[in-house]
Design an enzyme around this catalytic site. Sequence first.
Site, PDB file in Angstrom:
ATOM      1  N   ASP A 316       0.773  -1.240   0.000  1.00 38.77           N
ATOM      2  CA  ASP A 316       0.000   0.000   0.000  1.00 38.77           C
ATOM      3  C   ASP A 316       0.804   1.291   0.000  1.00 38.77           C
ATOM      4  OD1 ASP A 316      -2.751  -0.687  -0.220  1.00 38.77           O
ATOM      5  OD2 ASP A 316      -2.682  -1.532   1.770  1.00 38.77           O
ATOM      6  N   PHE A 320       0.981   2.829  -4.645  1.00 38.56           N
ATOM      7  CA  PHE A 320      -0.141   3.719  -4.924  1.00 38.56           C
ATOM      8  C   PHE A 320       0.113   5.051  -4.240  1.00 38.56           C
ATOM      9  CE2 PHE A 320      -4.705   4.744  -3.573  1.00 38.56           C
ATOM     10  CZ  PHE A 320      -4.964   5.453  -4.734  1.00 38.56           C
ATOM     11  N   GLY A 324      -3.911  13.495  -2.248  1.00 37.83           N
ATOM     12  CA  GLY A 324      -3.870  13.934  -0.851  1.00 37.83           C
ATOM     13  C   GLY A 324      -2.938  13.092  -0.015  1.00 37.83           C
ATOM     14  N   GLY A 398      -8.100   3.270   0.357  1.00 38.48           N
ATOM     15  CA  GLY A 398      -9.331   2.701  -0.180  1.00 38.48           C
ATOM     16  C   GLY A 398     -10.257   2.286   0.945  1.00 38.48           C
ATOM     17  N   TYR A 400      -9.586   0.329   3.755  1.00 37.09           N
ATOM     18  CA  TYR A 400      -9.099   0.215   5.128  1.00 37.09           C
ATOM     19  C   TYR A 400      -8.683   1.560   5.700  1.00 37.09           C
ATOM     20  CZ  TYR A 400      -8.945  -4.570   6.830  1.00 37.09           C
ATOM     21  OH  TYR A 400      -9.283  -5.780   7.356  1.00 37.09           O
TER      22      TYR A 400
END
Lengths: 659, 659
Positions: A316, A320, A324, A398, A400
């Site tokens: 993660d 990605f 922000g 996303g 979580y």
Amino acid sequence: MPSSLRKLPFLLIAVTLFPALLLAQSTPPTHPLDGLKTQEYWTVYDVLHASGKMEPETSVHSVLLHEPAKDKVLAWKIGEPIPREAEVILLHKGVTIEALVDVANHKLESWKERMDVHAPLIEAEFHEMGEALKKDPQVIEALKKRGYTDLTAIVCFGEPFGYFASPELEGHRIFFGECVDGHGVYTGWSRTIEGLLFEIDETDKKILKVIDDGPIPVTHAPVNYQDLETEAFPGTTPIGVSQPLGPSFHIKGGEVTWQNWRFRFRLDPRLGPIINQAGILDGEHFRSVLYEGSISELYVPYMDPADGWSTRVFIDAGEFYPIGGVLKPLSPEVDCPSNAVYFGNLINDDKGIPVMKSRQACLFESYSGEPAWRHFEDGEESGSAARVLVLRTAAVIGNYDYIIDWRFERDGNLRVAVGATGIIETKSVKAKSATESGGHPMSGAPDEFGHFVAENTIGVNHDHFFSFRLDVDVDGVNNSFMAMRLVKRQLDNPMRKSIWVAEPSIAKTEKDAMMDIHLDRPAMWHFINPNVKGPLGYVTGYELMPGTTAASLLDPDDGPQKVGAFSTHQLWVTPYKQDERFAAGVYPLESKGDDGLAVWTKANRPIENTDIVAWYTLGFHHVPRAEDWPVMPTMWHDFVLRPFDFFPRNPILTLPPAP
Amino acid sequence: MPSSLRKLPFLLIAVTLFPALLLAQSTPPTHPLDGLKTQEYWTVYDVLHASGKMEPETSVHSVLLHEPAKDKVLAWKIGEPIPREAEVILLHKGVTIEALVDVANHKLESWKERMDVHAPLIEAEFHEMGEALKKDPQVIEALKKRGYTDLTAIVCFGEPFGYFASPELEGHRIFFGECVDGHGVYTGWSRTIEGLLFEIDETDKKILKVIDDGPIPVTHAPVNYQDLETEAFPGTTPIGVSQPLGPSFHIKGGEVTWQNWRFRFRLDPRLGPIINQAGILDGEHFRSVLYEGSISELYVPYMDPADGWSTRVFIDAGEFYPIGGVLKPLSPEVDCPSNAVYFGNLINDDKGIPVMKSRQACLFESYSGEPAWRHFEDGEESGSAARVLVLRTAAVIGNYDYIIDWRFERDGNLRVAVGATGIIETKSVKAKSATESGGHPMSGAPDEFGHFVAENTIGVNHDHFFSFRLDVDVDGVNNSFMAMRLVKRQLDNPMRKSIWVAEPSIAKTEKDAMMDIHLDRPAMWHFINPNVKGPLGYVTGYELMPGTTAASLLDPDDGPQKVGAFSTHQLWVTPYKQDERFAAGVYPLESKGDDGLAVWTKANRPIENTDIVAWYTLGFHHVPRAEDWPVMPTMWHDFVLRPFDFFPRNPILTLPPAP
């Protein structure tokens, strides 16, 4: 056009009228480890554009502070020029470009095309192929077969391959695509159209494959958690924190002082909170503990062999780069108590333009009514109430939400806690429930790879692994790692057959320091300064005490596991290298696992009495339950860095009873 | 004469003037699981004395509520006669006597002399032989050799053998004795005169052995923690809990209701807090979770082979019955926050006379500013702040203070936490520090079996193991234990080689349910009701999630380990038996390990779909550090019972954002 640009005309007017505003936005950095400031983002923007290398298709995928080498930071003094560099990742027609900008001197230092790596995904890419998909005849046909003719509420997008899943990924940005049925709902979670998958070449803007495993109706399990009638239990009385005179921490030049602690922090768009130069104020004397601490990477592999699920493996932090940044705003009096102070943060958009985001972190003193110590003796009670300073952020990737706490305790403990909440990833199945399917996971059951959390809805099994990078500097830069193993010893004693003894051993090289947790072979993990001794003759040190954690069960030579290989051990120790910051490498997207902790440590470098970095793996397996639907109650995991022979005695004994 | 008796004349006067006071003291029980009331202690006293069996030398070692069989409690209804029995352990000239008193019917039910067991030690016994020791010529000589001629400040006493350490213990109460040099200090911790030990026959009131291993000067390490000048760090501002409208829990007839929880508790002199009939108010419907939960035993073996240390193994709940019971008072605003409510408790003295002890437990709502859940989506933040109900006590067993929390969370979690603080056990050594001795434990070093915590002062290595007895009754009495093992599965998938799957298996017998924690073979521990299914077709259940814990490293056939054998596994499950309450047996003092969890489970009884009891071992190894001296900062360990398919969905989603 990003919303930040739309704000510019207002800004220009405002500046004309109020020059002070521009000045305020141009706050210069005060320290080499400050996050990039507004004017610095613009300098990066200007330098890149002045270089003549930027083209209209060039997108900016990440702009991060490039930390100066540690020796430079430690040697730097207030008033001296501040070294400032930014590392920029760009993408131009599928080619990843690494640029280094000397911000302080307005200079492009380097510009490298990298054919062997993939820039992190940005949000624009998710959606770029969405509209194309909806125009593809095969996709239209597949959706029609499922009864979708009005595609207005159908959202299609690409998701990344967190590892090199197949040879066809070589040299291309390949995403697996899927569609969501947004009809009748306001949020798309749980509404994925299962059994319909795409392989998309984002480099060539092509749909490579449409995989149709047959229709599975989309679940109608209510995912609504916002538009509910809420009601407190009867008789609930208000409760709050009272701190009428305000907080007792102070922040100056980005430096936080609180009680016996001092530290800096910045909010990094990729890693979230980064703690720097944390240490203890021992009277007049500052004693370093942690030069830097942060999350280094996340690894979230799912456990379902179905198409589109077997490759669902998220790295993660590195794969990605969300709009922000990884952090999202905190909600006052929900995420932090009423005495919290909030911090905004700047981050670039995909043109490299800075955007200000508010409430990205909060800082507060926590008092929960626990004794920091106590004792009862001869009818007398003694003790002192605990007070803790918490730096909190929420990383939302996303579905979580990970709450990340750095908790500073006055006894010298530095506790790091991760609270996992948010929405689980689900898939729709034909079976309504476990009753229909026979109950409890077994071979061939619809819940073989997960658990029903609602009708026709399976929460898919998965793992969470966090790698925390902890650049320990106990009482100075050169430290050693000492494993204190507790080993059974047989006794030749008529009354007692066995005891255990503590056997310390200093790790000479990286392999000596790869630690796994075994209850039958316990070990304490000490980071010591072999050059500094306390009054009792022991070297000063900090112990890393793991909390509950997990080890990966996957094959070491499985694609995802090669990228998330940091999950193989609970602790690693490496020598400090300026460029070793990301446990799964700088570019985990579609990675073959050729960068990161497991790769670097193959060299088995010396780590004794030198500048070392600890990497702690915090992990947990997750079999979802009904109670995790539609939003999970927060589940916390933590670990602690605690002083071990760092202080000559209990450092909180002279605190008054009141917190 | 115990201080409680000295109060009687005042009481009699008061009663004459204020008859209501006696009435208040004679509150009748309202429920079969209430702790014994004043008048009930006196009934026990009167019944025992009326029996003609009590003699002047007979001492009362414990008076405990004898819980009715569970089916009787569950069948009992308000208004019906309340079954009340007390189990009494007495000692008469070295012989242990078990008496059972029917309190409700003022009747002695049984009186059994037990030649095979030893009543728990009471405080009077500690000191009984002290004066005799100080008059023994050998002891006088040994003390003189050490420079002690004025013995006024020398305190000698006996300590128990927590296991059958030697054949000469057979049939006798044997203590190992030592002396403390109280000169120049106000508390004796750390002031033990090492190398001078006694074996005392408490049965025959004889000194059996004086062991003189040669003089070792008593450390002068300052143990003072009370008479210190305290000072807050500069700028510390006040902080507190604000709950202006008071608590939102209610207590009636000993039953606590709070939010969606309902439970009872009593404070047991031997076990501390006992939670009963805890469950969830699901609308109008009460759903049981835990019929009973409490500590069942403690096991604290030390790891030093020296005389007097090798046998230092404490089985704290069962071997010793301290004045006032195991619980000690909580200090307002140090141990519990300002919004806490306190509870006193009655306990017998060594005549069986009730003594009222104040502030033995506190109950409060805790708000620490954490989100119970949260999610960020599409620019919107949602969530709800957490609020927790904490029942706190502090068990103080000599040097150690164990804070015991039962924390009720609104998402259905029941968290049990143990905070260890207090004073470590130390021994004086000739070496001043590790500098002198060469640093860090190695063979033959003075700190081979511990760690210097002050000059000439070694904190001796040891373990702490707690056995928690958890009589789970998920949605009713008959439950099963299901181990959900996460097992690697190889995939025949070009993109992915491996996943894990969850493989549930129901434990048929006790051996199936002996669980050890291995990170490479993880398992979830579910307590399910096979007869009740939720809407998704799964049986309802609660999962026991261990926190960080430890396993004993000692030889299974070592004396102490036979008694503390519950520490061999992290989880055990047994069928409910009314008399199986103490994990190391009813009489651990000098025990051969012939009672308790490891013995009962040898029968490998069926545990499927029946009334079962879980036993969780919470453990930690302790190598003391300088910061643990002279009082340890609190270190917490916990575990959680959490709903797993007990609720049909997240039960806190309809709570408002405010706590």
